[in-house]
Write an enzyme that holds these catalytic residues in place. Structure first.
Site, PDB file in Angstrom:
ATOM      1  N   HIS A 264     -57.542 -11.328  49.796  1.00 36.77           N
ATOM      2  CA  HIS A 264     -56.137 -11.669  49.537  1.00 36.77           C
ATOM      3  C   HIS A 264     -55.262 -10.437  49.780  1.00 36.77           C
ATOM      4  CE1 HIS A 264     -56.438 -15.757  47.819  1.00 36.77           C
ATOM      5  NE2 HIS A 264     -57.642 -15.365  47.438  1.00 36.77           N
TER       6      HIS A 264
ATOM      7  N   GLU B  16     -52.103 -10.380  49.899  1.00 36.04           N
ATOM      8  CA  GLU B  16     -50.797 -10.527  49.260  1.00 36.04           C
ATOM      9  C   GLU B  16     -50.727  -9.927  47.865  1.00 36.04           C
ATOM     10  OE1 GLU B  16     -52.865 -14.607  48.564  1.00 36.04           O
ATOM     11  OE2 GLU B  16     -52.999 -12.871  49.902  1.00 36.04           O
TER      12      GLU B  16
ATOM     13  N   CYS C 115     -58.350 -16.445  52.943  1.00 36.07           N
ATOM     14  CA  CYS C 115     -59.341 -16.992  52.015  1.00 36.07           C
ATOM     15  C   CYS C 115     -59.693 -18.432  52.409  1.00 36.07           C
ATOM     16  CB  CYS C 115     -58.853 -16.874  50.578  1.00 36.07           C
ATOM     17  SG  CYS C 115     -60.177 -17.095  49.345  1.00 36.07           S
ATOM     18  N   TYR C 116     -59.246 -19.427  51.633  1.00 38.27           N
ATOM     19  CA  TYR C 116     -59.518 -20.820  51.996  1.00 38.27           C
ATOM     20  C   TYR C 116     -58.963 -21.127  53.380  1.00 38.27           C
ATOM     21  CZ  TYR C 116     -59.647 -25.918  51.855  1.00 38.27           C
ATOM     22  OH  TYR C 116     -59.889 -27.242  52.149  1.00 38.27           O
TER      23      TYR C 116
ATOM     24  N   SER D 168     -23.880 -19.790  33.320  1.00 37.52           N
ATOM     25  CA  SER D 168     -24.617 -19.449  32.105  1.00 37.52           C
ATOM     26  C   SER D 168     -24.416 -17.998  31.713  1.00 37.52           C
ATOM     27  CB  SER D 168     -26.108 -19.705  32.314  1.00 37.52           C
ATOM     28  OG  SER D 168     -26.659 -18.757  33.218  1.00 37.52           O
ATOM     29  N   GLY D 169     -24.002 -17.172  32.666  1.00 42.81           N
ATOM     30  CA  GLY D 169     -23.896 -15.738  32.401  1.00 42.81           C
ATOM     31  C   GLY D 169     -25.103 -14.977  32.890  1.00 42.81           C
ATOM     32  N   GLY D 170     -26.145 -15.702  33.320  1.00 46.86           N
ATOM     33  CA  GLY D 170     -27.319 -15.057  33.872  1.00 46.86           C
ATOM     34  C   GLY D 170     -27.108 -14.654  35.321  1.00 46.86           C
ATOM     35  N   VAL D 171     -28.098 -13.994  35.896  1.00 41.78           N
ATOM     36  CA  VAL D 171     -27.997 -13.483  37.260  1.00 41.78           C
ATOM     37  C   VAL D 171     -27.813 -14.620  38.258  1.00 41.78           C
ATOM     38  CG1 VAL D 171     -29.191 -12.190  39.079  1.00 41.78           C
ATOM     39  CG2 VAL D 171     -29.416 -11.478  36.693  1.00 41.78           C
ATOM     40  N   ASP D 172     -28.618 -15.668  38.143  1.00 41.15           N
ATOM     41  CA  ASP D 172     -28.643 -16.725  39.161  1.00 41.15           C
ATOM     42  C   ASP D 172     -27.300 -17.440  39.276  1.00 41.15           C
ATOM     43  OD1 ASP D 172     -31.279 -15.950  39.198  1.00 41.15           O
ATOM     44  OD2 ASP D 172     -31.983 -17.654  38.018  1.00 41.15           O
ATOM     45  N   SER D 173     -26.794 -17.940  38.150  1.00 45.19           N
ATOM     46  CA  SER D 173     -25.541 -18.693  38.222  1.00 45.19           C
ATOM     47  C   SER D 173     -24.374 -17.775  38.566  1.00 45.19           C
ATOM     48  CB  SER D 173     -25.280 -19.433  36.908  1.00 45.19           C
ATOM     49  OG  SER D 173     -25.086 -18.534  35.835  1.00 45.19           O
TER      50      SER D 173
ATOM     51  N   GLY E  78     -56.770 -21.292  48.169  1.00 39.68           N
ATOM     52  CA  GLY E  78     -56.686 -22.497  47.353  1.00 39.68           C
ATOM     53  C   GLY E  78     -57.951 -22.692  46.555  1.00 39.68           C
TER      54      GLY E  78
ATOM     55  N   LYS F 298     -36.256 -14.062  42.830  1.00 38.36           N
ATOM     56  CA  LYS F 298     -35.374 -13.389  41.873  1.00 38.36           C
ATOM     57  C   LYS F 298     -34.893 -12.033  42.376  1.00 38.36           C
ATOM     58  CE  LYS F 298     -33.679 -13.667  37.610  1.00 38.36           C
ATOM     59  NZ  LYS F 298     -33.039 -14.866  37.039  1.00 38.36           N
TER      60      LYS F 298
END
Length: 527
Positions: free
Chosen positions: A182, A184, A85-86, A237-242, A58, A383
């Protein structure tokens, strides 16, 4: 059916810009985890199946008045803790150690470290399994001013660097570990191994969290939430998520799901037809398709401010969606493809670095008049995990692997005012660009690629005639999560061929440029 959440790790967030990467690495190890801001833990400490806690980095300092600290009770819960870290500094401070500052008035012995550092491993530890042995160096990424100068009782040092005498320490008896670097980020080459060691070896997690298990658990959860009679409306919407959300919900409740697809006129070439064909003909999901392109284009006339564009499109979309949902018979529930990064950003820690870069179309904002309860089956996923779930559900790769596409569509890839003519020019250029990328076998290597039609014109010459036409900018980036991105280094012959096609085939463009800005300082989209 095994519960994929039977084992979980809690990540307490102190405002680091890379906290999401901790979660991604833990999940890659097959362990479910969730991020909670330090000041909004809710039921994070009492949720069933808690196996370990990670405290993030942080921007703050433990010396600050009212410094952000984890609740002291975590050290008495009997679960392993990893401070990063923090998080390491907070652990040392709270348990009786000492922290000194390299970037503050509290500095006593040296400065901070920023960037790649060769840390020396001084003693063996389970945390370093598969990494450097004692006496060897390990490349890590540091980003700190303050550092631990005295360890709490019961701890031993297992690594050091020039400006961090306790770059890593451990109290094995209590299962407490702290690292100043870090693990990650990708700049710590063996960081994923370290986090896997913590999750699997130290916390004892089985690593059984899979998309197959998540799919089954979510289908059961949707059925429980919606009930035997409930109906769901999904904005497609036609996107991946929806798309993934719609197919998942359809598996759970079948014909009680109705999808509404609103064609705003801001889609890429051919996408509206693809959406209708896939969902109506292939999946047989009840679908209402509304061509509202004239309505949206007229509403955007004369608007050039990007946030005003977003809000205009968002408000009008809700109006049209609400109208079509009502015509379809209404519903009790509204499905959204909200993802975990949207959720995290909407509850960033108090005093953290997060700020609004652009408005989101998910997470809240549901009009009161719609009187529907949200169903958000993807709100725990990143994602890449949504793509994996889509493959698990059998969605075609052309949808699962599709590049991210913004909610406002081409409206924010067209700086300046919106006209149908400009949209058609942009669509044509974008189609050629993506066609060349696919021909070169690069589509799946690139995170996102698109064309932008700039609000400037330049002089050119075609044949013997002078032209004065638009400039087209091409953008392509590589990324793992969209948080940071680098431009894709196309060969010059690829760019030359693509530019030549665009200028020759698209009337209205006479110049093509390539955007080589990384994120940060730029964003991936232009608006």
């Amino acid at each position: 059916m095994a519960d994929p959440h039977a084992e979980r790790i809690l990540i307490i967030d102190f405002g680091s810009q890379v906290t999401q990467l901790i979660a991604r690495r833990i999940r890659e190890a097959g362990v479910f985890c969730e991020i909670k801001p330090y000041d909004k833990l809710g039921d994070g400490l009492t949720a069933p199946g808690l196996k370990a806690i990670i405290t993030s980095g942080g921007p703050g300092s433990v010396f600050e008045e009212g410094a952000a600290l984890p609740p002291a009770e975590i050290y008495e819960m009997g679960v392993p803790i990893l401070g990063i870290c923090y998080g390491q500094q907070a652990m040392a401070q709270q348990l009786g150690g000492k922290v000194v500052g390299g970037r503050s008035d509290h500095s006593e012995d040296g400065g901070g470290e920023f960037g790649r550092v060769n840390m020396t491993v001084s003693e063996a530890a389970m945390l370093f399994t598969g990494m450097a042995a004692p006496g060897e160096t390990e490349e890590v990424w540091m980003s700190h001013g303050d550092h631990v100068s005295e360890m709490p009782d019961g701890f031993r040092s297992i690594a050091n660097s020039d400006n961090a005498p306790f770059a890593a320490f451990v109290n094995e008896e209590r299962g407490f570990y702290g690292v100043q670097f870090h693990p990650e980020v990708m700049h710590t080459p063996n960081g994923a191994q370290l986090l896997t060691n913590f999750a699997r070896r130290i916390a004892g997690c089985s690593g059984s969290w899979t998309m197959a298990a998540y799919r089954d658990e979510k289908i059961a959860a949707i059925r429980e939430q919606v009930g035997p009679e409930g109906r769901v409306i999904c904005g497609l919407s036609g996107g991946v998520d929806s798309s993934v959300a719609a197919v998942l919900i359809h598996e759970a409740i079948g014909e009680r799901l109705t999808c509404v697809f609103v064609d705003t006129g801001m889609m890429r070439s051919g996408e509206a037809d693809e959406v209708v064909t896939l969902f109506r003909d292939h999946y047989n999901i009840p679908l209402v398709a509304r061509d509202a392109s004239d309505l949206f284009i007229n509403a955007l006339a004369g608007i050039s401010d990007p946030e005003t564009k977003r809000k205009t499109i968002g408000k009008l979309f809700i109006d049209v969606f609400d109208e079509e949902a009502t015509n379809a018979g209404g519903a009790d529930f509204l499905a959204q493809g909200t993802l975990y990064p949207d959720v995290i950003e909407s509850v960033s820690p108090r005093g953290g670095p997060s700020q609004t870069i652009k408005s989101h179309h998910n997470v809240g904002g549901l009009p009161e008049r719609m009187k529907m309860t949200l169903v958000e089956p993807l709100r725990e996923l990143f994602k890449d995990e949504v793509r994996a779930l889509g493959r698990e559900l059998g969605l075609p790769e052309s949808f699962v692997g599709r590049h991210p596409f913004p909610g406002p569509g081409l409206a924010i890839r067209l700086p300046g005012d919106i006209t149908r003519e400009k949209l058609d020019i942009l669509r044509a250029a974008d189609r050629i660009y993506l066609d060349e990328i696919r021909k070169a076998g690069l589509y799946d290597t690139i995170w996102q690629a698109f064309a932008v039609l700039l609000p400037v014109k330049t002089v050119g010459v075609m044949g013997d005639a002078r032209t004065y036409e638009h400039v087209c900018a091409l953008r392509a980036v590589t990324s793992t999560d969209g948080m940071t991105a680098d431009y894709y280094p196309f060969p010059h012959d690829f760019l030359g061929k693509t530019a030549n096609r665009i200028v020759n085939e698209v009337k209205g463009i006479n110049r093509v440029v390539y955007d080589i800005t990384s994120k940060p300082p730029g964003t991936i989209e232009w608006e």
